[in-house]
Write a protein that holds these residues in place. Structure first.
Motif, PDB file in Angstrom:
ATOM      1  N   UNK A  43       0.830  -1.210   0.000  1.00 29.94           N
ATOM      2  CA  UNK A  43       0.000   0.000   0.000  1.00 29.94           C
ATOM      3  C   UNK A  43       0.866   1.263   0.000  1.00 29.94           C
ATOM      4  N   UNK A  44       1.987   1.211   0.693  1.00 25.88           N
ATOM      5  CA  UNK A  44       2.882   2.378   0.728  1.00 25.88           C
ATOM      6  C   UNK A  44       3.459   2.657  -0.654  1.00 25.88           C
ATOM      7  N   UNK A  45       3.751   1.609  -1.421  1.00 24.16           N
ATOM      8  CA  UNK A  45       4.348   1.773  -2.740  1.00 24.16           C
ATOM      9  C   UNK A  45       3.344   2.246  -3.788  1.00 24.16           C
ATOM     10  N   UNK A  46       2.057   2.106  -3.493  1.00 23.58           N
ATOM     11  CA  UNK A  46       1.021   2.558  -4.432  1.00 23.58           C
ATOM     12  C   UNK A  46       0.179   3.678  -3.800  1.00 23.58           C
ATOM     13  N   UNK A  47       0.789   4.441  -2.914  1.00 20.00           N
ATOM     14  CA  UNK A  47       0.050   5.486  -2.201  1.00 20.00           C
ATOM     15  C   UNK A  47      -0.602   6.480  -3.159  1.00 20.00           C
ATOM     16  N   UNK A  48       0.130   6.939  -4.163  1.00 17.28           N
ATOM     17  CA  UNK A  48      -0.418   7.927  -5.092  1.00 17.28           C
ATOM     18  C   UNK A  48      -1.599   7.367  -5.875  1.00 17.28           C
ATOM     19  N   UNK A  49      -1.491   6.100  -6.299  1.00 18.92           N
ATOM     20  CA  UNK A  49      -2.600   5.486  -7.041  1.00 18.92           C
ATOM     21  C   UNK A  49      -3.860   5.409  -6.179  1.00 18.92           C
ATOM     22  N   UNK A  50      -3.677   5.079  -4.918  1.00 19.88           N
ATOM     23  CA  UNK A  50      -4.839   4.989  -4.027  1.00 19.88           C
ATOM     24  C   UNK A  50      -5.425   6.374  -3.753  1.00 19.88           C
ATOM     25  N   UNK A  51      -4.576   7.338  -3.452  1.00 23.58           N
ATOM     26  CA  UNK A  51      -5.061   8.685  -3.154  1.00 23.58           C
ATOM     27  C   UNK A  51      -5.863   9.240  -4.330  1.00 23.58           C
TER      28      UNK A  51
END
Length: 446
Positions: A347-355
């Motif tokens: 989740x930390x590595x895809x933070x921007x995608x999630x936000x």
């Protein structure tokens, strides 16, 4: 001639409290208030609405109560199906009614239907037909009887999902064999509190606003109560605004078959929360969208504005989120804490995608204040509500359990958020180098 529909005695008795909400009625129009008591033998399972009948200047009175409460079951097998779909903004809800020849038990028994997509921002005028595919059925608490609410998704006449159809992609992710084997789930236990069968659990916050001024319900316009006021789980006329609406919604959800698990008042005046779960896979999105539809209808009847904006009123107080609790089968088994930490790393590595997928205007809410993390950075912690991801003390203690994603805004699309969580934590694989760097940064020994 005018009528006001109100679903409870409490709303009617509290009407003066909402007197600062603009109304087309004048004082002299109020000449009678007709409150009809329930007749003996009335079918208690059918929805009941009061009609405040207003006498016009020509002394005519129009009563709709009998027709609104009319039980048609003894006279016809036909039912009313309210087809519900998501409009062009991705957050607005649309619906229209269709007569069905007999009661149904499964969406597959219902016909597809169509609507004018040019009127909802979902199709051009020269080719405006959008097709509704019935996907989930709920009981209709407004019409009662065998009548139903139908959650639909949307397609072109050629059978292609239109761009605003987020359910289709979510269904694909949840049908993936790796995902379905894990059975994505959340923090809520079963009704007997014996088997820890926990699934997606979504905490939907919302704000009730006065109709014309767009200010929190019950609070003086322009007044500023300051942060962390007495409203969170508060009781009393000066602390709780809109409890009747929250309670009516609670019961309507239970009647409809929505898996609502609780409700509470929130930090900002006029702000409430309800929780939906446990829900497995695509059901989480279906149940949240139907619960939002019920809330729209109930606030419509109460003459109050529903806002899912993540920060409807600027100021030093909490915004509105949609915290999503999540676990998988592996997380809940022995050694599951390691699986949880691996999920946090992903989740930390895809933070921007999630936000980018967690709701419009979320930057106004995720400021690093008021129990939020900064939108620009990822963080996690045990029992820390100021982090992006929170892990409960009990999960840490037992070495298994669930995680809470606190980033989604109140206006998020539950189909997008739930499926993205499953995709990132189960299907997506980072490079070993990225994984090692992230683990070191987050102090995750995985």
């Amino acid at each position: 001639m005018a009528q006001i529909l109100a679903p409870s005695m409490q709303w009617q008795m509290r009407m003066p409290k909402y007197s600062n909400i603009a109304s087309p009625m004048t004082t002299k129009m109020w000449s009678s208030l007709l409150m009809k008591q329930n007749k003996k033998g009335t079918n208690r399972s059918s929805a009941k609405f009061r009609v405040l009948a207003l006498k016009s200047e020509d002394s005519t009175v129009n009563r709709l109560e009998d027709l609104l409460n009319l039980d048609i079951t003894p006279y016809t097998d036909k039912i009313i199906a309210e087809y519900i779909w998501i409009g062009g903004t991705g957050i607005d809800m649309r619906s229209k009614s269709k007569t069905i020849s007999k009661p149904v038990e499964h969406p597959s028994e219902l016909p597809k239907w169509n609507y004018d997509g040019s009127s909802t921002g979902q199709a051009p005028g020269e080719d405006s037909e959008v097709i509704l595919y019935p996907q989930a059925i709920f009981k209709d608490p407004f019409r009662g009887g065998n009548n139903i609410l139908v959650i639909c998704d949307t397609y072109t006449p050629a059978g292609e999902p239109i761009p605003t159809n987020k359910r289709h992609r979510a269904a694909e992710i949840f049908s993936n064999s790796k995902v379905s084997a894990e059975v994505p789930c959340c923090k809520y236990v079963d009704k007997n509190f014996v088997n820890v069968v926990i699934r997606f659990g979504i905490e939907q916050e919302y704000t009730l606003l006065q109709q014309n001024v767009k200010w929190p319900l019950g609070w003086p316009v322009g007044a500023y109560p300051g942060p962390q006021g007495p409203y969170y789980c508060g009781a009393g006329a000066d602390k709780s605004f809109g409890r009747d609406i929250a309670d009516a919604h609670y019961k309507a959800c239970l009647y409809a078959g929505i898996n609502i698990s609780g409700t509470n008042g929130e930090v900002m005046p006029g702000q409430w929360e309800y929780q939906v779960g446990p829900s497995v896979g695509i059901d989480a999105g279906d149940h949240i969208w139907c619960s939002r539809y019920l809330l729209e209808r109930i606030t419509e009847q109460a003459g109050v504005v529903l806002s899912l904006d993540p920060k409807p009123i600027e100021g030093d107080w909490n915004g509105a989120g949609c915290h999503t609790n999540y676990s998988t089968k592996s997380m809940r088994e022995e050694g599951g804490y390691e699986t949880i930490k691996k999920a946090i790393l992903n989740l930390s590595l895809r933070h921007k995608e999630h936000i980018s997928a967690y709701g419009e205007g979320n930057e106004r809410r995720l400021t690093g204040k008021h129990e939020t993390a900064s939108i620009d950075s990822f963080s996690w912690g045990v029992a820390n509500r100021g982090c992006s991801i929170r892990v409960g003390r009990e999960t840490e203690k037992q070495g298994k359990g669930y995680l809470e994603d606190r980033r989604p805004a109140s206006n998020m699309d539950p189909y997008v958020v739930t499926s993205l969580l499953a995709e990132t934590t189960i299907l997506w694989e980072p490079t070993l180098e990225a994984e090692a760097l992230a683990a070191q940064k987050l102090a995750l020994n995985v």
